[in-house]
Structures are given as C-alpha cells and as structure tokens.
Design a protein around this motif. Structure first.
Motif, PDB file in Angstrom:
ATOM      1  N   PHE A  48       0.838  -1.200   0.000  1.00 42.19           N
ATOM      2  CA  PHE A  48       0.000   0.000   0.000  1.00 42.19           C
ATOM      3  C   PHE A  48       0.877   1.256   0.000  1.00 42.19           C
ATOM      4  N   GLU A  49       1.940   1.227   0.802  1.00 45.10           N
ATOM      5  CA  GLU A  49       2.839   2.385   0.844  1.00 45.10           C
ATOM      6  C   GLU A  49       3.516   2.585  -0.507  1.00 45.10           C
ATOM      7  N   ARG A  50       3.957   1.478  -1.095  1.00 45.07           N
ATOM      8  CA  ARG A  50       4.615   1.569  -2.400  1.00 45.07           C
ATOM      9  C   ARG A  50       3.617   2.059  -3.463  1.00 45.07           C
ATOM     10  N   ALA A  51       2.398   1.535  -3.420  1.00 42.76           N
ATOM     11  CA  ALA A  51       1.377   1.893  -4.414  1.00 42.76           C
ATOM     12  C   ALA A  51       1.097   3.386  -4.404  1.00 42.76           C
ATOM     13  N   GLN A  52       1.092   3.967  -3.211  1.00 44.39           N
ATOM     14  CA  GLN A  52       0.717   5.381  -3.109  1.00 44.39           C
ATOM     15  C   GLN A  52       1.729   6.322  -3.751  1.00 44.39           C
ATOM     16  N   ARG A  53       2.933   5.815  -4.008  1.00 42.56           N
ATOM     17  CA  ARG A  53       3.933   6.664  -4.669  1.00 42.56           C
ATOM     18  C   ARG A  53       3.604   6.870  -6.148  1.00 42.56           C
ATOM     19  N   VAL A  74      -4.720   3.183  -5.329  1.00 40.87           N
ATOM     20  CA  VAL A  74      -5.731   2.294  -5.914  1.00 40.87           C
ATOM     21  C   VAL A  74      -6.218   2.818  -7.262  1.00 40.87           C
ATOM     22  N   ASN A  75      -6.782   1.946  -8.047  1.00 45.13           N
ATOM     23  CA  ASN A  75      -7.319   2.339  -9.347  1.00 45.13           C
ATOM     24  C   ASN A  75      -8.835   2.527  -9.345  1.00 45.13           C
ATOM     25  N   SER A  76      -9.465   2.443  -8.181  1.00 48.30           N
ATOM     26  CA  SER A  76     -10.887   2.764  -8.023  1.00 48.30           C
ATOM     27  C   SER A  76     -11.064   3.055  -6.531  1.00 48.30           C
ATOM     28  N   ALA A 134      -9.622   1.658  -1.474  1.00 50.71           N
ATOM     29  CA  ALA A 134      -8.640   2.233  -0.553  1.00 50.71           C
ATOM     30  C   ALA A 134      -9.036   2.101   0.920  1.00 50.71           C
ATOM     31  N   PHE A 135     -10.240   1.562   1.217  1.00 51.13           N
ATOM     32  CA  PHE A 135     -10.678   1.362   2.608  1.00 51.13           C
ATOM     33  C   PHE A 135     -10.866   2.677   3.353  1.00 51.13           C
ATOM     34  N   ARG A 136     -11.057   3.800   2.625  1.00 51.30           N
ATOM     35  CA  ARG A 136     -11.156   5.093   3.308  1.00 51.30           C
ATOM     36  C   ARG A 136     -12.307   5.132   4.300  1.00 51.30           C
ATOM     37  N   VAL A 180     -13.824   2.606   5.904  1.00 51.18           N
ATOM     38  CA  VAL A 180     -13.722   1.691   7.045  1.00 51.18           C
ATOM     39  C   VAL A 180     -12.393   1.836   7.781  1.00 51.18           C
ATOM     40  N   GLY A 181     -11.429   2.517   7.157  1.00 54.58           N
ATOM     41  CA  GLY A 181     -10.099   2.651   7.754  1.00 54.58           C
ATOM     42  C   GLY A 181      -9.301   1.363   7.619  1.00 54.58           C
ATOM     43  N   GLY A 182      -8.015   1.441   7.908  1.00 57.07           N
ATOM     44  CA  GLY A 182      -7.170   0.251   7.845  1.00 57.07           C
ATOM     45  C   GLY A 182      -6.476   0.106   6.500  1.00 57.07           C
ATOM     46  N   THR A 183      -5.818  -1.024   6.338  1.00 62.12           N
ATOM     47  CA  THR A 183      -4.983  -1.263   5.165  1.00 62.12           C
ATOM     48  C   THR A 183      -5.713  -2.115   4.143  1.00 62.12           C
ATOM     49  N   PRO A 184      -5.827  -1.635   2.899  1.00 70.44           N
ATOM     50  CA  PRO A 184      -6.452  -2.477   1.878  1.00 70.44           C
ATOM     51  C   PRO A 184      -5.671  -3.773   1.696  1.00 70.44           C
TER      52      PRO A 184
END
Ligand SMILES: *Cc1c(COP(=O)(O)O)cnc(C)c1O
Length: 427
Positions: free
Chosen positions: A8-13, A19-21, A25-27, A29-33
């Motif tokens: 997830f950290e790498r993806a955000q760069r 994420v592509n939709s 991203a779990f925004r 509900v919170g937490g890590t996708p």
C-alpha cells in the motif's frame, strides 16, 4: 510490517491513493487495503497469504465464483488466436444473440468495455433519439462516472442539479434532475412540470450502489407510464442487477419492459465487457446506421466476449438462480439471527444473488433511510469479519454478492464468524 501495508505504501507513490478505483482504498472503514494475489471459487488470498471468503466477487461479475474451470477453458481456447482485432468476430454475434434471448426487451445490443461507457452511450442515444437534453436520475443510484451522472439534487425539484465531483461543469449538471428513489409523487410532479423536456429517465431497478434497496413495483410502473405518456426513453441500468437478481434481470422480476437496458459486470465474467441495447427503432439511431456517434477500440474484445459468453451459458443451468437466491437468503437470515442473539440492531435483505446488510432495525427503502444506519458499528463489524477471514464490501453503502461457489459450508463458516463479530459489537 505486513506485506499488504508495504504494498500500500509503495502503491501510493505511483498510483493516486494507491488504488485504481476509490472504494478499494478502505477510506470509509479505515485500515490497510488487502492486495489480492489469487482467487479460486468463493475465496481469495491476500499478499500475506491470508484467505478470505469473498462477498464482493469483483463487485458483481464473479457469479460463478473465481476461476471457474469452464470459463478458464473458454478464455484459454481463444487466447492463442489473438487478443484484439478491431474487426468483427462471430463470437460477438453469439453473445448478442444470447443477450437478446435472455433479456427480451433487448432487440439489438452494442458491446462496450465498462458500465460507465454503457450508461453514457445509452443516454447520448436517448438524447439523440428524442432531440431533448434533460435527464432524470435518482438519489443513491450510481450509473458510472460520466459527467451527466455525477450530479446530486439541487435545493428544489425545479432547480438545477449540482455536480458531485469537481471537474463536472455546472452547464452539464443543469440538464440532470435528481429525484428521490421510490417517490412516485415527486416523479409525477417532475413530469407535470417539464415532462416534454425529458429525454430519458435512468434508474437502477434494484439499487445496489447505496447498499441494496429494492424499487417498489408502484415506482417502476409509474416510471414506465410517465415515460410512455411523455415520449421519454426509460433506461434500466442493470449493470449490477442484470443476470444477478434473475436470469432476465430486474425487468423479469418486476415484469416491466424498459426502452433501453445497460448491462455490465456478469456479462464479462470478470473481463472488461459491458453492453447497452433495447428497442430496435432506438438502436437504429446509433452509428453507423444513425447520427448518434459511439465507438470503441476494444468493444467486443474476443477474450472478454469468450469469458462473458461462457458465463451467460453456465448461468442458464436449470435452477441456477433459485439455488443462488436460496444460498444468499440463507446467508442473510443467518446473519440476522446472529445479530438478534447478540442484541445488535440489524436487518438484512437479499434478492437473487445480491444482498444488503443494514445496521438498523428495518430494511431501508430510500437513500435517506440508508443514511440512518450505524456506520461506526458497520465498520467495527467489517474489521471483525475481515480478521476472521470474511471479506465484505469495505463500505456501508455497497451491496454484497454471493456466487454459485458459496456452498453450505462457506455460508455456515460466515455465520459462525459473524456470531463472534456481533458479540464484540454488543460489548
Ligand atoms: C458498476 C456499475 C456501473 C459502472 O460500471 P463500471 O464498469 O464500473 O464503469 C454503472 N451502473 C451500475 C448500476 C453499476 O453497478
């Protein structure tokens, strides 16, 4: 650190929000996708090797479960003959014939690559056919992300719709009127006020994008009648509920014939395929026959068509949808019983292979009622279930999906997990 978190950290760069939709991203509900590595039947596995029972099924397409052997074989068979031609194929005729057979209101059909494209094109067609601009949609229904459809209600019935997304010009949003779902009175008022300007009414006949909300038969009948009276094109957006609530979709369940239908999700069997179709006299306005332009480099892609066609063939097995509906009902009844035992305010509903879970006492009938659910409780439930290896939609405003691979053992395991989850909520 978990591998999911590292990814997830790498993806955000390099990917906005990683994420592509956005819902991935779990925004809410919170937490890590969870980053998914592979799937099979009713399960998928994340990057840490943890297995989940999957109740999103790619948000609807995976009605046969993941990697169904016959669908896999159909894809493998065509794969070696080429990925895309930009010229017609026989398989496109076969899937068109299959769609027209299964959904009788569809006399002709055009393939596209996403549900967004299907609704956008159907609306353009309706506007071209009627020579009118104004469209009506309903609060809580999602029809993809075309500009005209990212609109919410203005302050009153006769005021212009307002964009729900930055980047949508007010000049486009003003042609969209947003009304309350299941509100017949408001619908009649709107037609009385400006019926002769309405090109089209677009609706999810079973709503699945505000959580599951059924349309009332009165509401859909009123839509059909007003559209007939005023010459407006009635579009059923069955991208989600098509082939899912019944073989012939919601229009079969309700016995109502729309003028145009949008399809997606199940129709691609997990590959990018969608479609819109309907009355022959309306479809005749599409290019190359008529003046409404619509096209696509990958439309009717041979691999997507192979996956979709095989999926459509397999769901015609006698009893397929009855079995699917029974399993889905078993799931929601079991969850409701578990919540009751734990004294957690909860209700649930299902239609065919689609279900809704609501953290409130009664099954909601509108977007406003959906808003009254306890999202804090939902989020806690979501995470407790995720920990227990059950993946529900990471938002209280989405429907859930059961596949034919969700057998009794899978449903029972889910209900067992839910007993534990509800117990932590009650405490
Ligand atoms: C998913 C969905 C869409 C959009 O389809 P995409 O393939 O995501 O563009 C449109 N309408 C409904 C009802 C949907 O559920």
């Amino acid at each position: 650190m978990s591998k999911n978190q590292a990814l997830f950290e790498r993806a955000q760069r390099t990917i906005p929000g990683g994420v592509n939709s956005p819902v991935r991203a779990f925004r809410s509900v919170g937490g890590t996708p969870r980053f998914i590595e592979r799937a099979e039947g009713p399960y998928f596995w994340d990057a840490d090797g943890k297995r989940y029972i999957d109740y999103i099924g790619s948000w609807g397409p995976m009605i046969l479960g993941h990697v169904h052997p016959e669908v896999l074989e159909a894809v493998q068979r065509v794969l070696v003959h080429g990925f895309s031609f930009g010229a017609p194929t026989e398989a496109e005729i076969e899937i068109a014939e299959e769609i027209c057979k299964l959904v009788p209101s569809i006399e002709q059909v055009r393939m596209v690559s996403s549900g967004t494209e299907a609704t956008m094109s159907a609306l353009r067609l309706a506007r071209g056919f009627t020579n009118r601009s104004r469209i009506i949609k309903f609060e809580g229904c999602y029809h993809g992300h075309a500009d005209s459809l990212l609109v919410k209600a203005g302050s009153g019935l006769l005021t212009f719709g307002n964009p729900t997304s930055a980047g949508v010009p007010a000049d486009i949003a003003k042609h969209t009127t947003v009304l309350e779902y299941n509100n017949v009175e408001q619908l009649n008022e709107a037609f009385q006020a400006f019926g002769s300007e309405i090109a089209s009414v677009i609706v999810e006949p079973v709503a699945g994008n505000m959580n599951l909300v059924r349309a009332t038969p009165e509401f859909l009948n009123a839509l059909r009648e007003r559209c007939n009276e005023y010459g407006s094109v009635l579009i059923f957006d069955e991208v989600m509920c098509g082939f899912r609530v019944a073989l012939g979709g919601a229009q079969q369940v309700y016995g109502i014939k729309p003028d145009l239908t949008c399809l997606g999700k199940v129709i691609g069997g997990g590959m990018p395929a969608a479609a819109f179709g309907g009355r022959r006299d309306i479809m005749a306005h599409l290019a190359p026959l008529g003046g409404v332009y619509q096209a696509g480099t990958l439309s009717g892609n041979p691999i997507a068509v192979a996956a979709g066609l095989k999926t459509l063939q397999l769901i015609q097995r006698p009893g397929f949808h009855d079995d699917l509906a029974k399993q889905t009902r078993k799931l929601v009844d079991g969850l409701a019983a578990a919540a009751r035992d734990a004294r957690v305010p909860f209700s649930a509903d299902s239609i065919g292979g689609m279900f809704g879970l609501y953290f409130m006492d009664q099954v909601p009938g509108s977007f406003a009622q959906i808003q009254q659910g306890d999202t804090k409780r939902f989020n806690a439930f979501f995470h407790a279930m995720l920990d227990a290896g059950v993946y529900f939609a990471p938002s209280a405003f989405e429907a859930g999906f059961v596949s034919s691979a969700h057998d009794d053992a899978v449903i029972d395991a889910t209900i067992d997990a839910a007993r534990g989850a509800f117990a932590t909520l009650a405490a």
